[in-house]
Scaffold this motif. Sequence first.
Motif, PDB file in Angstrom:
ATOM      1  N   ILE A   1      20.124 -29.351  62.101  1.00 25.94           N
ATOM      2  CA  ILE A   1      20.850 -29.627  63.324  1.00 25.94           C
ATOM      3  C   ILE A   1      21.994 -30.581  62.989  1.00 25.94           C
ATOM      4  N   THR A   2      23.223 -30.197  63.372  1.00 27.45           N
ATOM      5  CA  THR A   2      24.411 -30.957  62.991  1.00 27.45           C
ATOM      6  C   THR A   2      25.082 -31.537  64.221  1.00 27.45           C
ATOM      7  N   PHE A   3      25.324 -32.865  64.195  1.00 26.62           N
ATOM      8  CA  PHE A   3      25.991 -33.528  65.303  1.00 26.62           C
ATOM      9  C   PHE A   3      27.404 -33.976  64.952  1.00 26.62           C
ATOM     10  N   GLY A   4      27.765 -33.944  63.698  1.00 31.28           N
ATOM     11  CA  GLY A   4      29.115 -34.310  63.320  1.00 31.28           C
ATOM     12  C   GLY A   4      29.421 -35.757  63.676  1.00 31.28           C
ATOM     13  N   PRO A   5      30.721 -36.063  63.835  1.00 30.74           N
ATOM     14  CA  PRO A   5      31.106 -37.452  64.126  1.00 30.74           C
ATOM     15  C   PRO A   5      31.068 -37.787  65.609  1.00 30.74           C
ATOM     16  N   MET A   6      30.565 -36.882  66.449  1.00 32.06           N
ATOM     17  CA  MET A   6      30.630 -37.077  67.889  1.00 32.06           C
ATOM     18  C   MET A   6      29.794 -38.278  68.326  1.00 32.06           C
ATOM     19  N   ASN A   7      30.195 -38.840  69.435  1.00 30.06           N
ATOM     20  CA  ASN A   7      29.520 -40.012  69.980  1.00 30.06           C
ATOM     21  C   ASN A   7      28.786 -39.605  71.253  1.00 30.06           C
ATOM     22  N   LEU A   8      27.480 -39.380  71.146  1.00 30.59           N
ATOM     23  CA  LEU A   8      26.675 -38.947  72.288  1.00 30.59           C
ATOM     24  C   LEU A   8      26.022 -40.153  72.958  1.00 30.59           C
ATOM     25  N   THR A   9      26.860 -41.050  73.418  1.00 24.16           N
ATOM     26  CA  THR A   9      26.315 -42.275  74.020  1.00 24.16           C
ATOM     27  C   THR A   9      25.661 -42.023  75.365  1.00 24.16           C
ATOM     28  N   ASN A  10      26.001 -40.892  76.012  1.00 26.58           N
ATOM     29  CA  ASN A  10      25.418 -40.603  77.324  1.00 26.58           C
ATOM     30  C   ASN A  10      24.130 -39.801  77.245  1.00 26.58           C
ATOM     31  N   LEU A  11      23.801 -39.302  76.064  1.00 25.75           N
ATOM     32  CA  LEU A  11      22.667 -38.385  75.937  1.00 25.75           C
ATOM     33  C   LEU A  11      21.356 -39.076  76.304  1.00 25.75           C
ATOM     34  N   ARG A  12      20.633 -38.444  77.229  1.00 26.16           N
ATOM     35  CA  ARG A  12      19.351 -38.988  77.673  1.00 26.16           C
ATOM     36  C   ARG A  12      18.183 -38.105  77.261  1.00 26.16           C
ATOM     37  N   VAL A  13      18.399 -36.785  77.179  1.00 20.63           N
ATOM     38  CA  VAL A  13      17.331 -35.848  76.820  1.00 20.63           C
ATOM     39  C   VAL A  13      17.810 -34.947  75.703  1.00 20.63           C
ATOM     40  N   LEU A  14      17.033 -34.875  74.613  1.00 20.30           N
ATOM     41  CA  LEU A  14      17.299 -33.946  73.517  1.00 20.30           C
ATOM     42  C   LEU A  14      15.998 -33.215  73.215  1.00 20.30           C
ATOM     43  N   ASP A  15      15.963 -31.917  73.557  1.00 24.47           N
ATOM     44  CA  ASP A  15      14.759 -31.105  73.369  1.00 24.47           C
ATOM     45  C   ASP A  15      15.093 -29.934  72.456  1.00 24.47           C
ATOM     46  N   LEU A  16      14.635 -30.016  71.208  1.00 28.68           N
ATOM     47  CA  LEU A  16      14.848 -28.959  70.209  1.00 28.68           C
ATOM     48  C   LEU A  16      13.530 -28.323  69.805  1.00 28.68           C
ATOM     49  N   ALA A  17      12.486 -28.517  70.589  1.00 27.25           N
ATOM     50  CA  ALA A  17      11.137 -28.105  70.210  1.00 27.25           C
ATOM     51  C   ALA A  17      11.016 -26.594  70.076  1.00 27.25           C
ATOM     52  N   CYS A  18      10.029 -26.174  69.275  1.00 28.93           N
ATOM     53  CA  CYS A  18       9.630 -24.772  69.158  1.00 28.93           C
ATOM     54  C   CYS A  18      10.793 -23.893  68.738  1.00 28.93           C
ATOM     55  N   ASN A  19      11.394 -24.239  67.604  1.00 28.24           N
ATOM     56  CA  ASN A  19      12.427 -23.438  66.976  1.00 28.24           C
ATOM     57  C   ASN A  19      12.109 -23.318  65.491  1.00 28.24           C
ATOM     58  N   LYS A  20      13.129 -23.042  64.701  1.00 27.32           N
ATOM     59  CA  LYS A  20      12.958 -22.928  63.255  1.00 27.32           C
ATOM     60  C   LYS A  20      13.918 -23.868  62.530  1.00 27.32           C
ATOM     61  N   PHE A  21      14.219 -24.983  63.162  1.00 32.76           N
ATOM     62  CA  PHE A  21      15.077 -25.967  62.522  1.00 32.76           C
ATOM     63  C   PHE A  21      14.383 -26.501  61.265  1.00 32.76           C
ATOM     64  N   ARG A  22      15.176 -26.769  60.253  1.00 29.10           N
ATOM     65  CA  ARG A  22      14.609 -27.233  58.983  1.00 29.10           C
ATOM     66  C   ARG A  22      15.422 -28.421  58.454  1.00 29.10           C
ATOM     67  N   GLY A  23      14.997 -28.879  57.306  1.00 31.21           N
ATOM     68  CA  GLY A  23      15.678 -30.015  56.699  1.00 31.21           C
ATOM     69  C   GLY A  23      15.211 -31.325  57.289  1.00 31.21           C
ATOM     70  N   GLN A  24      15.885 -32.377  56.917  1.00 30.50           N
ATOM     71  CA  GLN A  24      15.518 -33.690  57.429  1.00 30.50           C
ATOM     72  C   GLN A  24      16.146 -33.925  58.792  1.00 30.50           C
ATOM     73  N   ILE A  25      15.487 -34.750  59.573  1.00 28.22           N
ATOM     74  CA  ILE A  25      16.000 -35.091  60.900  1.00 28.22           C
ATOM     75  C   ILE A  25      17.225 -35.972  60.732  1.00 28.22           C
ATOM     76  N   SER A  26      18.302 -35.556  61.400  1.00 31.71           N
ATOM     77  CA  SER A  26      19.579 -36.254  61.253  1.00 31.71           C
ATOM     78  C   SER A  26      19.477 -37.706  61.701  1.00 31.71           C
ATOM     79  N   ASN A  27      20.054 -38.602  60.882  1.00 34.35           N
ATOM     80  CA  ASN A  27      20.083 -40.017  61.243  1.00 34.35           C
ATOM     81  C   ASN A  27      20.958 -40.281  62.456  1.00 34.35           C
ATOM     82  N   SER A  28      21.814 -39.289  62.809  1.00 36.75           N
ATOM     83  CA  SER A  28      22.677 -39.466  63.985  1.00 36.75           C
ATOM     84  C   SER A  28      21.860 -39.684  65.245  1.00 36.75           C
TER      85      SER A  28
END
Length: 975
Positions: free
Chosen positions: A382-409
Amino acid sequence: MALFSLTDHSSPPMCHGDDSSALLQFKQSFFTPVYDFDNLYNCQFKPASWTLELNKSDCCSWDGVECDDNTGRVIGLDLSSSCLFGSISSSSSLFRLVHLQRLNLAYNYFNYSSIPPQVRNLSRLTHLNLAFSNFSGEIPLEISQLSQLSYLDLSSDYSLLELKKAGLRTLVGNLTHLQELDLSRVHINSTVPNTLANLSSLTFLSLCSCGLHGEFPIGIFKLSNLRVLDVGENAGLTGYLPNYKWSSPLQKLYLTSMSFSGELPASMGNLSFLTDLSIRYCNFSGSIPSSLGNLTKLTVLLLSNNSFVGNIPHSLGNLFQLSQLDLSWTQLTGQVPFRLLNLPQLSYLDLSYNLLSGEIKFENETRLTVIGLNNNRLTGPITFGPMNLTNLRVLDLACNKFRGQISNSIFSFKNLEVLFLFENYFNGTLEFDEFLKLKHLYALDISGNQLSLLIEETSANATLQFEDLGFSSCNLSEVPNFIRSQHELKHLNLSNNKIHGQVPEWMWNTSTRSLEVLDLSNNLLGGFSQHQIIFPWTSLQFLDLRSNLLQGSLPTPPISTLHFYISSNSLTGNVSELFCNLSSLQVLDLANNNLSGSLPRCFDNFAESLLVLDLRRNKFQGSIPETWINGSQLRIINFSQNKFQGQLPRLLAECTMLKVIDLSDNQFNDTFPFWLGHLSNLKVLRLRSNKFNGRMETPQTYFYKFPNIRILDISYNDFMGKLPLRLFENWKAKKLADEHMLTYIHENSDFEIRNSIWYAYTAQPYTYSMVMTNKGNDVFYEKVQEVFIAIDFSSNRFVGEIPESIGNLKGAQLLNLSNNALTGHIPSSLENLTELEALDLSQNKLSGEIPQQLIQLTFLEFLNVSHNILTGSIPQGRQFDTFENSSFEGNLRLCGRPLTKKCKNSNEQPSQPSISQESQDSGSTFEFGWKIVAIGYGFGFVVRVIIGRIVIERKHDWLMKTLRIRPLGGKRRRN
């Protein structure tokens, strides 16, 4: 609908005396309630300024009063949110204000009184607003006499008002000047009259949640001045969206929760003024038209819970004003357009529960507060790039096939409240302290990945209070210490870890009032820190302690518990009488323990709520109390592999919702329960290995014959007489593979954990499992698919011929009639059982030839006709080329492959039967040599129906003793 406003007058005229007197009397008819009405309703008592004092005697200067500039007569009265408490009687002075043109009494409390029919006296009314005023009862037909009305609002939060006697057609039939009509939540319960399509001046129409039904008039969509249309939440209202030019000034269209169907017409792209489009929870299908990308003024687009297919149109990336997008719970495929994810005004994005694939990239600045991408097939990091998601309150990525390490963003989203990453392929090591940087986080679930979670001892000092914590499969070896300081938890999942030892004592003081779901299953827990375990969580609904190493007595869950799972442990002793207090219990799973004793007779306390009762593989004994099986809600009963005795409770026949009755491997002594035949939902009936007895000829008065039975196993009993094929006269032969693909016999147990802005669901269905003889082996079915159809009458004392009517059992995959005393020929009608995978007719007295028609059974993987008196040649070709000697041995007059004995048309002389063959036919025990054929002509349907089975190999001695195989020519042996 906006409330009308009154115009201020710089030099108001003097009020007419009659109107002043009427207003003052109207003021006196209300009183101030004893509680703080002002604060509760955010209102102000406008009539407080009404007085005849010298400086305020002119009623045209009173709050909420509007007068005619020329006559001084009161023409407008706005008492909205004025703290009016009481009722309006039919003799109210209000109805003396006959010059009124605008009357607004919205947002008051008229104490559920009715609207007086004297409203007809106000014949000059153009605006009438009684919204949210707590009127109730029938809307008076006299309102329809107010022919000058252009604005009518009778909406409310509740269905207090009714329009039954007059009907919608009568109400609006005379109101030809209507421009705005709001009857939201008025209980109408009728069709929508075509006359509404004749109201050419209509700009606003809301009939939301009115109980409307029938077909919605297409003409209403074509009203040339309509700007707002809301007819949502009328489940009985059918219709479609017409394919025409759609050139109206429509701005808001709400069709939520209706029975509309068909496709969205491409011509909707012409609605250039549209800002809100909500057609959720309908039956729309087809693709989402790309023309919606032309609606550049759209701010809200809600299309969830429909049957849309195809890709998300790339043109939706043109909707730069869009703030809310919900395409969840549809069947969309393909990738998510990059531009859609990065729309500059987008704040709410829900694409969950689709079939979307590909990678996700957020790069541009957005205003996103909610991102829901769960339950798709999304891949990659999952890629967030340089964006600033300061308003984000809910992030639901459950039950997919995402891989790799969880982004430090993610750890920079300072306002994040809900983070769901469970059931993906994320890997690596996470430090819990990183999550503690998110000071607003209260819901965190990273379960079901390939993660290792490191929790430092210093984390115990964390000040964050969580509602939802999911750490399943996180390589934890102990219950995290920081949980001891949590006091608001609702959902805690620590399953599938390596947590060992005892449950720590401090857990009894954790979130004792708030905890609703606790899952500690699949760990190495050995017990509890207390001797008598009564759990302290007063709100607990779901408790799962399955598959641990728990020892000692059975703990008692809290009274609030709905679902209790504690199977696959090493618990001993009786079921405590304290269980009788669980009056709301729905699922009780005590399977695979060493529990004993009799069942408490007080179980009838939760008889009306109980859905599932699983007691299999214990040591329970005694009879089943007749009194407590009197609930009509029971779906699944599994008492298999215990020591129950006696007769079956006849009250089972009253449990009309039953899907499964499994009483196998007990000591029940009864006749066949024909009296269960009327249970139309019953799919599984298993009486295997008991002491059931008697003839199974169905009674002449027997009308109900198990209409939906899928699995009937009565093997290893003492039934006698002819085969009871009358049981299947109502057999439904339709193939269910498409209808129930990949669904199992189960009972849902879904829980809704409510967060302030998001809902998280913990779905834990109870799934039925069983052990059944298949292809000569005892097979453990961890899950049993709906498509699996099996009949096992083996190891009884059935006699006579197998009737040709057996060919009516179409759809059966397993048929076992072995180890009986059946005679006559093998019926050729078996060729009709085209789904058959396993056929066992061994250990009988069948004669004649094997029908050549059986070659047509291309799914047949297992055949056993051994130890009969069959003659002639064995059919050759197709599946028959895969069967081994053991399928045919013990039939001295059979010949042809795979037997060494050749048939008479061969050049070789038939071989003599071996000594072992002779001895077996003369009465010696039959040593099974059955094998499962894995590859055959049709490969077999079994791969599609058996999930997670375990084959239990059976040795000869064990078979003879435990399964009670009857030697040929001798007496049946029973334990």
